[in-house]
Design a protein around this motif. Structure first.
Motif, PDB file in Angstrom:
ATOM      1  N   ASN A   1     -51.319 -14.108  11.938  1.00 13.10           N
ATOM      2  CA  ASN A   1     -51.367 -15.215  12.908  1.00 13.10           C
ATOM      3  C   ASN A   1     -52.815 -15.541  13.313  1.00 13.10           C
ATOM      4  O   ASN A   1     -53.530 -14.706  13.850  1.00 13.10           O
TER       5      ASN A   1
ATOM      6  N   GLU B   1     -45.738 -20.171  14.497  1.00 13.04           N
ATOM      7  CA  GLU B   1     -47.177 -20.475  14.438  1.00 13.04           C
ATOM      8  C   GLU B   1     -47.402 -21.916  13.958  1.00 13.04           C
ATOM      9  O   GLU B   1     -48.232 -22.647  14.511  1.00 13.04           O
TER      10      GLU B   1
ATOM     11  N   GLY C   1     -47.661  -7.421   9.846  1.00  6.07           N
ATOM     12  CA  GLY C   1     -47.402  -8.803   9.451  1.00  6.07           C
ATOM     13  C   GLY C   1     -47.899  -9.840  10.450  1.00  6.07           C
ATOM     14  O   GLY C   1     -48.340 -10.925  10.070  1.00  6.07           O
ATOM     15  N   VAL C   2     -47.852  -9.512  11.738  1.00 10.66           N
ATOM     16  CA  VAL C   2     -48.260 -10.465  12.776  1.00 10.66           C
ATOM     17  C   VAL C   2     -49.771 -10.742  12.712  1.00 10.66           C
ATOM     18  O   VAL C   2     -50.239 -11.765  13.212  1.00 10.66           O
TER      19      VAL C   2
ATOM     20  N   PHE D   1     -41.485 -12.796  18.133  1.00 16.41           N
ATOM     21  CA  PHE D   1     -41.686 -14.067  17.410  1.00 16.41           C
ATOM     22  C   PHE D   1     -40.394 -14.479  16.707  1.00 16.41           C
ATOM     23  O   PHE D   1     -39.984 -15.644  16.750  1.00 16.41           O
ATOM     24  N   ASP D   2     -39.752 -13.509  16.057  1.00 17.11           N
ATOM     25  CA  ASP D   2     -38.546 -13.827  15.282  1.00 17.11           C
ATOM     26  C   ASP D   2     -37.395 -14.252  16.193  1.00 17.11           C
ATOM     27  O   ASP D   2     -36.632 -15.163  15.861  1.00 17.11           O
TER      28      ASP D   2
ATOM     29  N   GLY E   1     -41.723 -15.813  12.804  1.00 17.87           N
ATOM     30  CA  GLY E   1     -43.157 -15.728  13.105  1.00 17.87           C
ATOM     31  C   GLY E   1     -44.011 -16.857  12.522  1.00 17.87           C
ATOM     32  O   GLY E   1     -44.631 -17.627  13.269  1.00 17.87           O
ATOM     33  N   PRO E   2     -44.042 -16.982  11.191  1.00 20.08           N
ATOM     34  CA  PRO E   2     -44.896 -18.021  10.599  1.00 20.08           C
ATOM     35  C   PRO E   2     -44.470 -19.438  11.014  1.00 20.08           C
ATOM     36  O   PRO E   2     -45.323 -20.316  11.156  1.00 20.08           O
TER      37      PRO E   2
ATOM     38  N   GLY F   1     -43.680  -8.860  16.449  1.00 18.46           N
ATOM     39  CA  GLY F   1     -43.060  -9.657  15.383  1.00 18.46           C
ATOM     40  C   GLY F   1     -41.604  -9.973  15.699  1.00 18.46           C
ATOM     41  O   GLY F   1     -41.112 -11.075  15.465  1.00 18.46           O
TER      42      GLY F   1
ATOM     43  N   SER G   1     -46.288  -5.527  13.950  1.00 15.81           N
ATOM     44  CA  SER G   1     -45.419  -5.928  12.842  1.00 15.81           C
ATOM     45  C   SER G   1     -44.037  -6.271  13.374  1.00 15.81           C
ATOM     46  O   SER G   1     -43.834  -6.380  14.588  1.00 15.81           O
ATOM     47  N   GLY G   2     -43.088  -6.427  12.463  1.00 16.52           N
ATOM     48  CA  GLY G   2     -41.733  -6.744  12.876  1.00 16.52           C
ATOM     49  C   GLY G   2     -41.059  -5.575  13.577  1.00 16.52           C
ATOM     50  O   GLY G   2     -40.184  -5.759  14.418  1.00 16.52           O
TER      51      GLY G   2
HETATM   52  P1  AMP Z   1     -43.998  -6.644   8.700  1.00 14.12           P
HETATM   53  O1  AMP Z   1     -43.047  -6.066   9.738  1.00 14.12           O
HETATM   54  O2  AMP Z   1     -45.337  -6.005   8.705  1.00 14.12           O
HETATM   55  O3  AMP Z   1     -43.340  -6.712   7.343  1.00 14.12           O
HETATM   56  O4  AMP Z   1     -44.263  -8.161   9.122  1.00 14.12           O
HETATM   57  C1  AMP Z   1     -43.216  -9.063   9.342  1.00 14.12           C
HETATM   58  C2  AMP Z   1     -43.285  -9.591  10.772  1.00 14.12           C
HETATM   59  O5  AMP Z   1     -44.501 -10.338  10.952  1.00 14.12           O
HETATM   60  C3  AMP Z   1     -42.156 -10.533  11.087  1.00 14.12           C
HETATM   61  O6  AMP Z   1     -41.672 -10.258  12.386  1.00 14.12           O
HETATM   62  C4  AMP Z   1     -42.817 -11.905  11.015  1.00 14.12           C
HETATM   63  O7  AMP Z   1     -42.189 -12.891  11.790  1.00 14.12           O
HETATM   64  C5  AMP Z   1     -44.200 -11.593  11.533  1.00 14.12           C
HETATM   65  N1  AMP Z   1     -45.180 -12.600  11.135  1.00 14.12           N
HETATM   66  C6  AMP Z   1     -45.574 -12.924   9.880  1.00 14.12           C
HETATM   67  N2  AMP Z   1     -46.462 -13.930   9.898  1.00 14.12           N
HETATM   68  C7  AMP Z   1     -46.638 -14.286  11.196  1.00 14.12           C
HETATM   69  C8  AMP Z   1     -47.430 -15.262  11.876  1.00 14.12           C
HETATM   70  N3  AMP Z   1     -48.202 -16.096  11.201  1.00 14.12           N
HETATM   71  N4  AMP Z   1     -47.360 -15.311  13.233  1.00 14.12           N
HETATM   72  C9  AMP Z   1     -46.565 -14.455  13.915  1.00 14.12           C
HETATM   73  N5  AMP Z   1     -45.796 -13.513  13.326  1.00 14.12           N
HETATM   74  C10 AMP Z   1     -45.825 -13.432  11.987  1.00 14.12           C
END
Ligand code: AMP
Ligand code: MG
Length: 352
Positions: free
Chosen positions: A281, A187, A277-278, A169-170, A183-184, A166, A139-140
């Motif tokens: 992907n 991708e 969240g990741v 990615f950010d 992230g999104p 995450g 996740s992030g």
């Molecule tokens: P969370 O921390 O579980 O709320 O998820 C958010 C994190 O997931 C953030 O860092 C987003 O950039 C990442 N994220 C969401 N969708 C994607 C994706 N399709 N590819 C890569 N990272 C993603």
């Protein structure tokens, strides 16, 4: 058995009611969420004070909607569960205090839930997965490989020694001028890019432990950007694709290492579960699907709405704990840090 779950550890304000099904899994009766992403976007990251304020503003309304949306009244609930950490202290205090208050007012049991355990147990709500299984949480804020052996019984096999996936990615998204969270967007750009154009490092590849390190990869992207000068759209797409390919390789390798450790320390896993969240992907999912297939394992990926932070996972963990008689008292304090496996945490910090 029906439990209300409250989630306020980061930038999602969420409340949900989940019912225990006769078959063993969970039935989500309501799942309310307010994502604060837009409020934090101008700052390029989560601002703790803004998050806490938004939780205060939205939680009561969401909670009422979750209870009435489930067709219930507060008195019909069997328990109130709230995430008590790990996470941003302001948000955790708000959800925890709200949970205790409702429990006090209704006379129902209160359950303090570990947010990481909630991610870990979600696959049991959605897919009735049996213990023991390997969880990859990406996740992030978290990147961990955990042997989920039972409620409150977790063995951490790997974690990141610097950035979460995450977060990487950010940060790469930010470097490339993409909107937050990156992230999104990374991708999407990667779809049209050449994953082989830039030779980026695959940190930790082949190491016997299952730990991650991502800051070197992020730095390599930064140096490439600095060297390249003004970037064309093609450069951005190729960098996104090359970065994502490196992450897929790293995740597959680290998960493979964790599976090996799992077999040695725990036995044969029932499944490989991915959350966070990741997990949205597609390339990462495909990489893990290949890995699971090769290992003869079932891959379980809850839907994106249940992979990211949500109230249903907190409510479900409440159910898992309540049926074992694991309830908490009102003295339970917020835990900004709350590792699932304290022994592994101590070992990593060199205190073991
Ligand atoms: P969370 O921390 O579980 O709320 O998820 C958010 C994190 O997931 C953030 O860092 C987003 O950039 C990442 N994220 C969401 N969708 C994607 C994706 N399709 N590819 C890569 N990272 C993603
Ligand atoms: Mg979030």
């Amino acid at each position: 058995m029906r439990v209300l779950g409250l989630e306020t550890t980061c930038d999602e304000t969420a409340a949900a009611v989940v019912e225990l099904k006769a078959s063993g899994g969970g039935l989500i009766l309501s799942n309310e969420i307010y994502s604060q992403t837009a409020e934090h976007a101008p700052f390029g990251g989560v601002v703790p004070e803004l998050a806490a304020r938004a939780h205060v503003e939205h939680l009561d309304v969401l909670m009422d909607r979750a209870v009435t949306g489930a067709g219930l009244r507060y008195g019909d609930l069997d328990a109130i569960a709230a995430a008590a950490g790990p996470g941003l202290i302001g948000g955790v205090m708000i959800g925890l205090t709200m949970g205790k208050t409702v429990a006090l007012a209704t006379g129902k049991p209160f359950i303090a839930v570990n947010h990481l355990e909630a991610h870990a147990l979600t696959a049991r709500m959605t897919d009735n997965v049996r213990f023991h299984y390997l969880l990859l949480l990406v996740s992030g804020g978290h990147t961990q490989l955990i042997a989920v052996k039972g409620v409150g019984d977790h063995l951490r096999l790997g974690t990141t020694i610097d950035d979460a996936v995450g977060e990487a990615f950010d940060k790469v998204g930010k470097l490339l001028g993409l909107p937050y969270p990156g992230g999104p967007h990374v991708e999407r750009k990667a779809l049209t890019g050449d994953p082989q154009r830039f030779a980026l490092p695959r940190p930790m590849l082949g190491r016997p432990n299952a730990d991650f390190s991502l800051s070197g990869l992020k730095t390599a992207v930064r140096l490439t950007v600095e060297r390249a000068g003004p970037l064309t759209q093609t450069d951005v797409a190729d960098l996104c694709a090359s970065f994502q390919a490196a992450v897929v390789d790293v995740i597959a390798d680290r998960t493979r290492a964790a599976l090996k450790a799992f077999r040695e320390k725990v036995g044969a896993p029932e499944a490989l579960v991915v959350a966070g969240g990741v997990a949205a992907n597609e390339s990462i999912r495909r990489g893990l699907q290949r890995l699971a297939q090769a290992a003869g394992l079932k891959l379980v990926t809850p839907s994106p709405a249940l992979c990211t932070d949500n109230g249903a996972m907190i409510a479900w963990t409440g159910i898992e704990r309540l049926r074992l008689g694991l309830v908490d008292d009102f003295a339970f304090a917020p835990r900004p840090r709350w590792p699932l496996d304290p022994d592994a945490e101590r070992a990593l910090n060199g205190k073991a």
